[in-house]
Motif scaffolding. Sequence first.
Motif, PDB file in Angstrom:
ATOM      1  N   LEU A   1      15.834  11.709  -5.423  1.00  0.00           N
ATOM      2  CA  LEU A   1      15.100  11.454  -4.177  1.00  0.00           C
ATOM      3  C   LEU A   1      14.048  10.370  -4.400  1.00  0.00           C
ATOM      4  O   LEU A   1      13.897   9.463  -3.566  1.00  0.00           O
ATOM      5  N   ARG A   2      13.341  10.461  -5.504  1.00  0.00           N
ATOM      6  CA  ARG A   2      12.333   9.457  -5.822  1.00  0.00           C
ATOM      7  C   ARG A   2      12.967   8.079  -5.974  1.00  0.00           C
ATOM      8  O   ARG A   2      12.471   7.091  -5.413  1.00  0.00           O
ATOM      9  N   ASP A   3      14.054   8.017  -6.721  1.00  0.00           N
ATOM     10  CA  ASP A   3      14.698   6.733  -6.993  1.00  0.00           C
ATOM     11  C   ASP A   3      15.148   6.061  -5.699  1.00  0.00           C
ATOM     12  O   ASP A   3      14.871   4.881  -5.467  1.00  0.00           O
ATOM     13  N   LEU A   4      15.832   6.799  -4.823  1.00  0.00           N
ATOM     14  CA  LEU A   4      16.311   6.221  -3.576  1.00  0.00           C
ATOM     15  C   LEU A   4      15.144   5.845  -2.669  1.00  0.00           C
ATOM     16  O   LEU A   4      15.130   4.767  -2.060  1.00  0.00           O
ATOM     17  N   SER A   5      14.151   6.712  -2.582  1.00  0.00           N
ATOM     18  CA  SER A   5      13.020   6.472  -1.687  1.00  0.00           C
ATOM     19  C   SER A   5      12.232   5.235  -2.088  1.00  0.00           C
ATOM     20  O   SER A   5      11.815   4.443  -1.234  1.00  0.00           O
ATOM     21  N   LEU A   6      12.028   5.051  -3.377  1.00  0.00           N
ATOM     22  CA  LEU A   6      11.214   3.927  -3.840  1.00  0.00           C
ATOM     23  C   LEU A   6      11.978   2.616  -3.840  1.00  0.00           C
ATOM     24  O   LEU A   6      11.381   1.555  -4.060  1.00  0.00           O
ATOM     25  N   ARG A   7      13.292   2.673  -3.585  1.00  0.00           N
ATOM     26  CA  ARG A   7      14.073   1.440  -3.456  1.00  0.00           C
ATOM     27  C   ARG A   7      14.010   0.880  -2.039  1.00  0.00           C
ATOM     28  O   ARG A   7      14.818   0.034  -1.663  1.00  0.00           O
TER      29      ARG A   7
ATOM     30  N   LEU B   1       4.476   8.904   5.201  1.00  0.00           N
ATOM     31  CA  LEU B   1       5.261   9.632   4.209  1.00  0.00           C
ATOM     32  C   LEU B   1       6.360  10.441   4.881  1.00  0.00           C
ATOM     33  O   LEU B   1       7.516  10.454   4.429  1.00  0.00           O
ATOM     34  N   SER B   2       6.027  11.098   5.973  1.00  0.00           N
ATOM     35  CA  SER B   2       6.997  11.931   6.670  1.00  0.00           C
ATOM     36  C   SER B   2       8.162  11.112   7.200  1.00  0.00           C
ATOM     37  O   SER B   2       9.332  11.484   7.022  1.00  0.00           O
ATOM     38  N   ILE B   3       7.869   9.978   7.822  1.00  0.00           N
ATOM     39  CA  ILE B   3       8.936   9.187   8.433  1.00  0.00           C
ATOM     40  C   ILE B   3       9.834   8.577   7.365  1.00  0.00           C
ATOM     41  O   ILE B   3      11.053   8.444   7.546  1.00  0.00           O
TER      42      ILE B   3
ATOM     43  N   ARG C   1       0.833  -1.207   0.000  1.00  0.00           N
ATOM     44  CA  ARG C   1       0.000   0.000   0.000  1.00  0.00           C
ATOM     45  C   ARG C   1       0.863   1.251   0.000  1.00  0.00           C
ATOM     46  O   ARG C   1       0.595   2.211  -0.729  1.00  0.00           O
ATOM     47  N   PHE C   2       1.927   1.227   0.803  1.00  0.00           N
ATOM     48  CA  PHE C   2       2.756   2.415   0.890  1.00  0.00           C
ATOM     49  C   PHE C   2       3.546   2.645  -0.399  1.00  0.00           C
ATOM     50  O   PHE C   2       3.783   3.797  -0.776  1.00  0.00           O
ATOM     51  N   SER C   3       3.959   1.587  -1.064  1.00  0.00           N
ATOM     52  CA  SER C   3       4.693   1.754  -2.323  1.00  0.00           C
ATOM     53  C   SER C   3       3.858   2.549  -3.323  1.00  0.00           C
ATOM     54  O   SER C   3       4.374   3.441  -4.011  1.00  0.00           O
ATOM     55  N   THR C   4       2.566   2.237  -3.392  1.00  0.00           N
ATOM     56  CA  THR C   4       1.668   2.981  -4.279  1.00  0.00           C
ATOM     57  C   THR C   4       1.539   4.428  -3.816  1.00  0.00           C
ATOM     58  O   THR C   4       1.583   5.370  -4.628  1.00  0.00           O
ATOM     59  N   LEU C   5       1.370   4.617  -2.501  1.00  0.00           N
ATOM     60  CA  LEU C   5       1.243   5.967  -1.941  1.00  0.00           C
ATOM     61  C   LEU C   5       2.483   6.808  -2.221  1.00  0.00           C
ATOM     62  O   LEU C   5       2.389   7.982  -2.617  1.00  0.00           O
ATOM     63  N   PHE C   6       3.665   6.219  -2.028  1.00  0.00           N
ATOM     64  CA  PHE C   6       4.920   6.948  -2.222  1.00  0.00           C
ATOM     65  C   PHE C   6       5.093   7.304  -3.700  1.00  0.00           C
ATOM     66  O   PHE C   6       5.561   8.392  -4.034  1.00  0.00           O
ATOM     67  N   GLU C   7       4.749   6.390  -4.580  1.00  0.00           N
ATOM     68  CA  GLU C   7       4.822   6.647  -6.023  1.00  0.00           C
ATOM     69  C   GLU C   7       3.935   7.829  -6.390  1.00  0.00           C
ATOM     70  O   GLU C   7       4.349   8.732  -7.149  1.00  0.00           O
ATOM     71  N   GLN C   8       2.729   7.847  -5.856  1.00  0.00           N
ATOM     72  CA  GLN C   8       1.804   8.944  -6.134  1.00  0.00           C
ATOM     73  C   GLN C   8       2.329  10.263  -5.586  1.00  0.00           C
ATOM     74  O   GLN C   8       2.186  11.321  -6.226  1.00  0.00           O
ATOM     75  N   TYR C   9       2.948  10.205  -4.397  1.00  0.00           N
ATOM     76  CA  TYR C   9       3.494  11.415  -3.799  1.00  0.00           C
ATOM     77  C   TYR C   9       4.551  12.043  -4.706  1.00  0.00           C
ATOM     78  O   TYR C   9       4.520  13.254  -4.975  1.00  0.00           O
ATOM     79  N   PHE C  10       5.472  11.244  -5.180  1.00  0.00           N
ATOM     80  CA  PHE C  10       6.533  11.795  -6.027  1.00  0.00           C
ATOM     81  C   PHE C  10       6.005  12.201  -7.397  1.00  0.00           C
ATOM     82  O   PHE C  10       6.554  13.103  -8.035  1.00  0.00           O
ATOM     83  N   HIS C  11       4.924  11.567  -7.848  1.00  0.00           N
ATOM     84  CA  HIS C  11       4.333  11.933  -9.137  1.00  0.00           C
ATOM     85  C   HIS C  11       3.796  13.357  -9.094  1.00  0.00           C
ATOM     86  O   HIS C  11       3.899  14.097 -10.088  1.00  0.00           O
ATOM     87  N   THR C  12       3.223  13.750  -7.959  1.00  0.00           N
ATOM     88  CA  THR C  12       2.638  15.087  -7.840  1.00  0.00           C
ATOM     89  C   THR C  12       3.602  16.114  -7.259  1.00  0.00           C
ATOM     90  O   THR C  12       3.329  17.318  -7.325  1.00  0.00           O
ATOM     91  N   LEU C  13       4.737  15.652  -6.718  1.00  0.00           N
ATOM     92  CA  LEU C  13       5.637  16.576  -6.029  1.00  0.00           C
ATOM     93  C   LEU C  13       6.169  17.652  -6.969  1.00  0.00           C
ATOM     94  O   LEU C  13       6.278  18.830  -6.586  1.00  0.00           O
ATOM     95  N   GLY C  14       6.509  17.266  -8.196  1.00  0.00           N
ATOM     96  CA  GLY C  14       7.080  18.234  -9.135  1.00  0.00           C
ATOM     97  C   GLY C  14       6.153  19.391  -9.422  1.00  0.00           C
ATOM     98  O   GLY C  14       6.612  20.514  -9.675  1.00  0.00           O
ATOM     99  N   THR C  15       4.848  19.148  -9.382  1.00  0.00           N
ATOM    100  CA  THR C  15       3.899  20.232  -9.626  1.00  0.00           C
ATOM    101  C   THR C  15       3.560  20.986  -8.347  1.00  0.00           C
ATOM    102  O   THR C  15       3.167  22.158  -8.408  1.00  0.00           O
TER     103      THR C  15
END
Length: 362
Positions: free
Chosen positions: A53-59, A89-91, A21-35
């Motif tokens: 940041l996205r690459d390291l976080s999602l690994r 997300l914060s942690i 569940r969190f992998s999907t959430l984190f992916e969505q977070y970085f998808h919208t972060l740029g905007t």
Amino acid sequence: MTDSAVLSTRIRTRLAGYENRFSTLFEQYFHTLGTDLEVPSFSRFTPECLELLRDLSLRGGKRMRVALVHEAARLVTTEPVEAVDDAALSIELLQTHGLIHDDIIDDSPTRRGGPSTYYAYRHEFPDHPQAALGLAILAGDLALALSLRVLLESTAPPAIRQAMVEVQTRAASDTFLGQIIDLERDFSPATEEEALHCVADYKTARYSVLAPMQLGLLAAGGQPDLFEEELRRYARLVGIGGQMRDDYLDLFGDPQIMGKPMGADIRSGRRNYTVHAILAAATDAERTVVESALGDPDCTEETIAAVRDIAERCRVPVKMRGGMRRYAELASAEAAGWRSRWRAESVAFFEYLPQWAMERIR
């Protein structure tokens, strides 16, 4: 199947659910972060930084901190808690910050099976080492700022939001202090075990165990301040055992699983639990071999193997596994004392967690 095996299966299923569940959430977070960020249109470096940041976080691996947030919330309720996602997300963003800065401090080329952020910048800017260093530091700083921003923008009630920010800020400052005393420890040839415990508490336990639990309880409307001492005791015990495990795996683990070469702590001069145990049990001649390897970045695989052989002759792996087991049992016993106060199902998770960590060294 025994009751213990049934419990283990249930908890592992929950862990996998949190991770997915969190992998999907984190992916969505970085998808919208740029905007969401006000990035200057001409900047090329900023999108590259966000991508690193996205690459390291999602690994990430098992997302144990995420599980701690969710299970801490489940101590008090089974109802969905929206702010739990913000806490998770914060942690994890704070963890990304810590990994980036760790790799700068340790001059580590790899992390989580891929290049460290620092070395990714070094590869991109081979003729500008100071720029590569500066960009890596700033990437880590940005991850820290984002971890706090997530909480500040949370939909949680203002009082809870403020309390969560305070928890995360305190966790970050404690971790920085832990990094400082961690480096200080390596300047002392005769480090006492209690100093190692203190480093593990500040550097690991407070942000990897205590803060996620406090955030989860706050998100669910709990009052972690009422149980500060026992939560800290539990976190410290888990943190010490976890740091022992990490130090153990650095010399005795599988590099394919760890995603980095064996003996990295030896090459970095880290006087960790493993090194402390080896030096305490080795002969004078063996200590000379170990001391000569400590802090040598060009230390060969053969020398690392020689240090490992010394450790095995001194029964260091057996002693360290015994120490880890003892702290796991103490932590489990601490959590067992929560049964009369909180939901039994999630209390069982916290009882099981230290034992699960032990299983990872097999």
